[in-house]
Design an enzyme around this catalytic site. Sequence first.
Site, mmCIF file in Angstrom:
data_model
loop_
_atom_site.group_PDB
_atom_site.id
_atom_site.type_symbol
_atom_site.label_atom_id
_atom_site.label_comp_id
_atom_site.label_asym_id
_atom_site.label_seq_id
_atom_site.Cartn_x
_atom_site.Cartn_y
_atom_site.Cartn_z
ATOM 1 N N GLU A 26 0.826 -1.203 0.000
ATOM 2 C CA GLU A 26 0.000 0.000 0.000
ATOM 3 C C GLU A 26 0.862 1.256 0.000
ATOM 4 O O GLU A 26 2.038 1.219 0.368
ATOM 5 C CB GLU A 26 -0.925 0.012 1.217
ATOM 6 N N LYS A 87 -6.050 10.415 0.518
ATOM 7 C CA LYS A 87 -6.131 9.057 1.067
ATOM 8 C C LYS A 87 -7.313 8.372 0.389
ATOM 9 O O LYS A 87 -8.461 8.769 0.570
ATOM 10 C CB LYS A 87 -6.319 9.101 2.582
ATOM 11 N N VAL A 107 -5.738 0.003 2.640
ATOM 12 C CA VAL A 107 -5.772 -1.461 2.554
ATOM 13 C C VAL A 107 -6.895 -1.904 1.621
ATOM 14 O O VAL A 107 -6.711 -2.775 0.765
ATOM 15 C CB VAL A 107 -5.940 -2.083 3.948
ATOM 16 N N ASP A 139 -18.976 3.593 12.570
ATOM 17 C CA ASP A 139 -17.672 3.776 11.933
ATOM 18 C C ASP A 139 -16.959 2.434 11.809
ATOM 19 O O ASP A 139 -16.484 1.880 12.800
ATOM 20 C CB ASP A 139 -16.826 4.759 12.743
ATOM 21 N N SER A 141 -14.188 0.348 9.064
ATOM 22 C CA SER A 141 -13.325 0.471 7.894
ATOM 23 C C SER A 141 -13.883 -0.290 6.707
ATOM 24 O O SER A 141 -14.425 -1.389 6.842
ATOM 25 C CB SER A 141 -11.929 -0.060 8.231
ATOM 26 N N ALA A 142 -13.697 0.294 5.524
ATOM 27 C CA ALA A 142 -14.073 -0.388 4.282
ATOM 28 C C ALA A 142 -13.196 -1.608 4.027
ATOM 29 O O ALA A 142 -13.531 -2.435 3.175
ATOM 30 C CB ALA A 142 -13.969 0.580 3.107
ATOM 31 N N ASP A 143 -12.096 -1.730 4.764
ATOM 32 C CA ASP A 143 -11.223 -2.892 4.597
ATOM 33 C C ASP A 143 -12.000 -4.192 4.746
ATOM 34 O O ASP A 143 -11.774 -5.157 3.999
ATOM 35 C CB ASP A 143 -10.099 -2.895 5.636
ATOM 36 N N LYS A 160 -5.246 -2.578 13.831
ATOM 37 C CA LYS A 160 -4.632 -1.535 14.651
ATOM 38 C C LYS A 160 -5.275 -1.538 16.038
ATOM 39 O O LYS A 160 -6.487 -1.590 16.176
ATOM 40 C CB LYS A 160 -4.775 -0.181 13.965
#
Length: 307
Positions: A26, A87, A107, A139, A141-143, A160
Amino acid sequence: MTDFHIRHGREVAEALRARRPVVALESTIVSHGLPRPDNLLVARRIEQTVREAGAVPATIGMVGGQLVVGLDDAELTRLATADGVAKLSVRDLAVAAATGADGATTVAATSAVAAAAGIGVFATGGLGGVHREAAQTFDESADLVTLSRTPIAVVCAGVKSILDVGATLERLETLGVGVVGYRTRRFPGFFVTDGGFDLDWSVDSPEQVAATMAARAGQRAHGGGLIVANPLPVDEQLDPELHDRTLAEGLARLARDGVTGKAVTPYLLAHFHSATGGASLAVNVRIILRNADLAARIAVAASATAG
């Protein structure tokens, strides 16, 4: 994902044509995850680590609106040193391309672009996931959703530790994303070796990971990804007490300053860097270099299996 206008770097294009092992990397860690000038130096070290383990590095990013799989050194330098680099998650790629933006892929975006380019292994530091207080903020992540539909193996040090690790593992199970520990039955916590949760499956070698990838592809019932959780050795982790204290302080500052969305992760990582006197940065670098090495060895094993 087949409608992406993707340009392959020369080295990566040649490797893919020859069916040599390639590892996706990435660019967000370069543009947003590490401070200057360390970011460019570390980016080059990551690529060199992949090469030393027998694979070709393919750092992915957007330059002037064009997605590049295998940034050359001038392009890598541009994303590492320029101001205003966007980003980019998956949803941002089309608008960024249409507006001619420079962008660093997350990611999620890196996984999607890598898979579209025919790359099956990706090395990162830590995965995104479900944020704390997600029950109120939604909230996430789209990951996670991206990996549920993207056939790629992601080598990471867990998610994380600033996130809700337990909720993230629950979502991964719901989404059908495979998770295996590399020589461990405990899910790592990014900066710390043990994230506090057990894993159902463990693998002991790059060859076992490659075999798992091949089995998922052959079963055809699984269109999603595989997370290979690679923990830091205990003697290389951030001191757990320092980690917990710094995290609590960072979360309090986050609420005070009203930081939300994409800004949360870089904000907290910057706080860790400052509050630990640079110790967290050193750990972060160890994480990505170890993951790059393992990902390369997995790619080599997968290439050998494919014949």
